[in-house]
Design a protein around this motif. Structure first.
Motif, mmCIF file in Angstrom:
data_model
loop_
_atom_site.group_PDB
_atom_site.id
_atom_site.type_symbol
_atom_site.label_atom_id
_atom_site.label_comp_id
_atom_site.label_asym_id
_atom_site.label_seq_id
_atom_site.Cartn_x
_atom_site.Cartn_y
_atom_site.Cartn_z
ATOM 1 N N TRP A 142 -34.455 22.739 73.236
ATOM 2 C CA TRP A 142 -34.352 22.162 74.587
ATOM 3 C C TRP A 142 -33.315 21.038 74.678
ATOM 4 C CZ3 TRP A 142 -39.002 22.341 71.871
ATOM 5 C CH2 TRP A 142 -39.369 21.161 71.208
ATOM 6 N N VAL A 143 -32.748 20.647 73.538
ATOM 7 C CA VAL A 143 -31.688 19.625 73.559
ATOM 8 C C VAL A 143 -30.370 20.323 73.863
ATOM 9 C CG1 VAL A 143 -30.491 17.837 72.245
ATOM 10 C CG2 VAL A 143 -32.951 18.168 71.928
ATOM 11 N N ASN A 144 -29.812 20.019 75.042
ATOM 12 C CA ASN A 144 -28.659 20.785 75.550
ATOM 13 C C ASN A 144 -27.323 20.081 75.311
ATOM 14 O OD1 ASN A 144 -28.970 18.722 77.352
ATOM 15 N ND2 ASN A 144 -29.493 20.011 79.117
ATOM 16 N N PHE A 145 -27.251 19.301 74.245
ATOM 17 C CA PHE A 145 -25.993 18.659 73.831
ATOM 18 C C PHE A 145 -26.013 18.584 72.302
ATOM 19 C CE2 PHE A 145 -29.137 15.508 75.245
ATOM 20 C CZ PHE A 145 -29.364 14.804 74.074
ATOM 21 N N PRO A 146 -24.855 18.363 71.664
ATOM 22 C CA PRO A 146 -24.834 18.346 70.187
ATOM 23 C C PRO A 146 -25.757 17.263 69.633
ATOM 24 C CG PRO A 146 -22.597 18.452 71.062
ATOM 25 C CD PRO A 146 -23.503 18.195 72.238
ATOM 26 N N SER A 147 -26.648 17.657 68.724
ATOM 27 C CA SER A 147 -27.583 16.720 68.115
ATOM 28 C C SER A 147 -28.042 17.286 66.776
ATOM 29 C CB SER A 147 -28.794 16.505 69.022
ATOM 30 O OG SER A 147 -29.803 15.792 68.332
ATOM 31 N N SER A 148 -28.067 16.436 65.750
ATOM 32 C CA SER A 148 -28.600 16.881 64.450
ATOM 33 C C SER A 148 -29.948 16.241 64.172
ATOM 34 C CB SER A 148 -27.603 16.537 63.334
ATOM 35 O OG SER A 148 -27.475 15.129 63.216
ATOM 36 N N VAL A 149 -30.574 15.680 65.227
ATOM 37 C CA VAL A 149 -31.853 14.983 65.057
ATOM 38 C C VAL A 149 -32.944 15.976 64.650
ATOM 39 C CG1 VAL A 149 -33.662 13.645 66.216
ATOM 40 C CG2 VAL A 149 -31.254 13.133 66.667
ATOM 41 N N ALA A 150 -33.432 15.829 63.421
ATOM 42 C CA ALA A 150 -34.496 16.666 62.856
ATOM 43 C C ALA A 150 -34.912 16.043 61.531
ATOM 44 C CB ALA A 150 -34.003 18.103 62.639
ATOM 45 N N PHE A 151 -36.020 16.510 60.999
ATOM 46 C CA PHE A 151 -36.496 16.045 59.694
ATOM 47 C C PHE A 151 -35.919 16.898 58.569
ATOM 48 C CE2 PHE A 151 -40.126 14.697 62.430
ATOM 49 C CZ PHE A 151 -40.221 13.366 62.056
ATOM 50 N N GLN A 152 -35.771 16.307 57.389
ATOM 51 C CA GLN A 152 -35.584 17.098 56.169
ATOM 52 C C GLN A 152 -36.942 17.709 55.815
ATOM 53 O OE1 GLN A 152 -32.037 14.806 53.740
ATOM 54 N NE2 GLN A 152 -33.967 15.196 52.722
ATOM 55 N N ARG A 153 -36.922 18.669 54.890
ATOM 56 C CA ARG A 153 -38.166 19.394 54.571
ATOM 57 C C ARG A 153 -39.286 18.446 54.099
ATOM 58 N NH1 ARG A 153 -41.043 23.678 53.498
ATOM 59 N NH2 ARG A 153 -42.115 23.878 51.508
ATOM 60 N N ASN A 154 -38.978 17.562 53.152
ATOM 61 C CA ASN A 154 -40.020 16.665 52.631
ATOM 62 C C ASN A 154 -40.541 15.727 53.727
ATOM 63 O OD1 ASN A 154 -37.260 15.390 52.135
ATOM 64 N ND2 ASN A 154 -38.607 13.640 51.839
ATOM 65 N N GLU A 155 -39.634 15.269 54.613
ATOM 66 C CA GLU A 155 -40.035 14.390 55.725
ATOM 67 C C GLU A 155 -40.911 15.143 56.714
ATOM 68 O OE1 GLU A 155 -35.759 11.940 55.677
ATOM 69 O OE2 GLU A 155 -36.089 13.629 57.042
ATOM 70 N N ALA A 156 -40.534 16.410 56.972
ATOM 71 C CA ALA A 156 -41.283 17.239 57.935
ATOM 72 C C ALA A 156 -42.709 17.471 57.454
ATOM 73 C CB ALA A 156 -40.567 18.570 58.143
ATOM 74 N N ILE A 157 -42.867 17.723 56.163
ATOM 75 C CA ILE A 157 -44.213 17.959 55.610
ATOM 76 C C ILE A 157 -45.064 16.696 55.772
ATOM 77 C CG2 ILE A 157 -45.486 18.357 53.458
ATOM 78 C CD1 ILE A 157 -43.094 20.233 52.657
ATOM 79 N N ALA A 158 -44.488 15.537 55.433
ATOM 80 C CA ALA A 158 -45.230 14.269 55.532
ATOM 81 C C ALA A 158 -45.594 13.971 56.984
ATOM 82 C CB ALA A 158 -44.397 13.131 54.951
ATOM 83 N N PHE A 159 -44.644 14.186 57.900
ATOM 84 C CA PHE A 159 -44.927 13.900 59.312
ATOM 85 C C PHE A 159 -45.974 14.871 59.860
ATOM 86 C CE2 PHE A 159 -44.511 13.938 63.856
ATOM 87 C CZ PHE A 159 -44.440 12.582 64.146
#
Length: 459
Positions: A171-188
């Protein structure tokens, strides 16, 4: 003046100082604008807040709600804020707040305020606001880029997996790399998307508040996050109001104690913008391996540094917190200061040129205000998402981490610091941070945002 005198707002912040302080700052600014504010927290948290300006005492009221005695105190060991509690026990603090719903409701019922402005944890404020016909606002102390990442309430509640959190959102309609790395995603995922002792998931708490709120406010501004603020208003179809960045007032150096006067004398002797400030706050509880790797990275960088470090729980004495003879080897160009530190005064010093820190939103604002170059090493919650947003805007360098276990290397810390502070390839970054400092530190700009926010509250 009579209109001012009758307008009343109740503030309900979460019990973490990264939340309490922005809510407190907003309370002061609203009171300065003539709005009555009742700031609700527990007794211990209110005792630890700065003293509000005495000329606002008739407008700003700090309201203590007793901590529930029914809660098994062994889980919290007398702590009433996240800084006092191990990460896995913070769920019991949310349970304590859920048990404070009735005293909060009684207070609101007697007061009949115009607004309740609440944090993510107080999902039960929805019921209070609806039953008592009070308008509700969610105040995000997180960046707009972070909240956009999780999407509107329907998307927040939708089934998801850690894997879903490792890619920029569709749903982000402009350039963005905002996301978690795998280890961060698991913890979150484990902390926010799995039901805890309260019987709720954290993501459901915030979704409920946003879904039912009449409006949302962000500690942000269009100059920093315009694309994210505009997008979130489109996604949720209700008012999204930036209140400005609430930059701290420029501190005057005040001698806190003998040790800090010596540290400032040392800073006075360093070249302008040559020193790296290193600080990971009180909420990031780093392991021995992580602290030692940061230490070795500072040593390898060969740059002057001032590191404020709280003695970790795994260290018996202060000196156990650092590699053997680290202080001796770096004493000519670096200082490690244990315990509390006057962070704003340090950041305001002319010899500080860069900062190695966790990329929490409040610390980003404080650091950018002084035009320092940012090297970010995120650890928890929103910090990884903030780091990616800063890198996207050319405002930071992020230390590389292993995607699986989150480990980082001393070599990369040294490399990032040297690029940020002295190497030619970091010049573009240094120019950009000097430019954004003019926005972050523009007190008139942020005062205008606050005026517009107060006007909205009164309509």
């Amino acid at each position: 003046m009579s209109e001012n005198a009758t307008h009343h707002v109740v503030m309900l912040p979460w019990s973490a100082f990264g939340h309490l302080i922005p809510f407190f700052q907003l309370s002061i600014d609203m009171a300065k604008s003539g709005i009555h504010v009742s700031f609700i927290s527990t007794t211990k948290n209110i005792q630890r807040l700065p003293k509000p300006p005495s000329d606002l005492s008739h407008l700003l009221h700090l309201v203590e709600i007793p901590f529930p005695s029914s809660l098994d105190s062994s889980h919290l060991s007398g702590g009433e804020a996240t800084v006092d509690i191990p990460f896995d026990k913070i769920q019991y603090l949310k349970l304590a707040w859920d048990q404070m719903q009735n005293p909060v409701k009684e207070f609101v019922s007697k007061l009949q305020p115009n607004w309740i402005i609440c944090d993510f944890h107080a999902h039960w404020a929805v019921e209070i606001a609806q039953e008592l016909h009070v308008k509700l606002m969610y105040y995000s102390v997180y960046s707009a880029s972070t909240i956009v990442f999780f999407g509107p309430p329907g998307q927040m509640r939708a089934p998801t997996s850690p894997e879903d959190l490792t890619s920029p959102r569709e749903w982000v309609n402009f350039p963005s790399s905002v996301a978690f790395q795998r280890n961060e995603a698991i913890a979150f995922y484990q902390s926010a998307y799995i039901e805890n002792v309260t019987g709720l998931r954290d993501i459901d708490r915030v979704a409920s508040v946003i879904d039912s709120a009449n409006a949302l406010s962000f500690r942000s501004c269009y100059e920093m996050e315009g694309e994210y603020l505009n997008l979130y208003q489109e996604l949720i179809e209700k008012p999204v109001i930036p209140i400005g960045l609430l930059p701290p007032e420029m501190p005057e150096r005040r001698l806190v104690d003998e040790s800090w006067s010596k540290n400032f004398e040392w800073l006075d002797a360093q070249a302008t913008k040559s020193v790296v400030f290193v600080g990971f706050g009180s909420e990031c509880k780093l392991s021995k391996e992580q602290v030692f790797e940061i230490a070795y990275g500072l040593e390898l960088s060969e740059l002057p540094f001032l590191w404020t470090l709280r003695k970790p729980s795994w260290a018996i004495h202060d000196h156990d917190s650092l590699p053997l003879r680290f202080s001796e080897r770096t004493s000519k160009r670096g200082k490690v200061c244990f315990g509390w530190a006057p962070q704003k005064e340090i950041l305001a010093h002319k010899s500080i040129g860069g900062s190695l820190f966790h990329s929490g939103w409040g610390s980003i604002i404080e650091t950018l205000m002084f035009g320092h170059t940012l090297v970010v090493l995120p650890f928890v919650v929103d910090q990884p998402l903030n780091a990616k947003a800063l890198v996207d805007k050319g405002l930071a360098i992020e230390v590389k981490r292993n995607n699986e276990d989150g480990s980082f290397s001393r070599d990369d810390i040294a490399k990032c610091l040297r690029e940020a502070m002295v190497l030619e390839e970091g010049e573009k970054l240094r120019i950009k941070t000097r430019e954004i400092a003019k926005v972050v530190g523009d007190l008139k700009l942020h005062h205008d945002y606050m005026k517009a926010f107060v006007k909205f509250l009164r309509t």
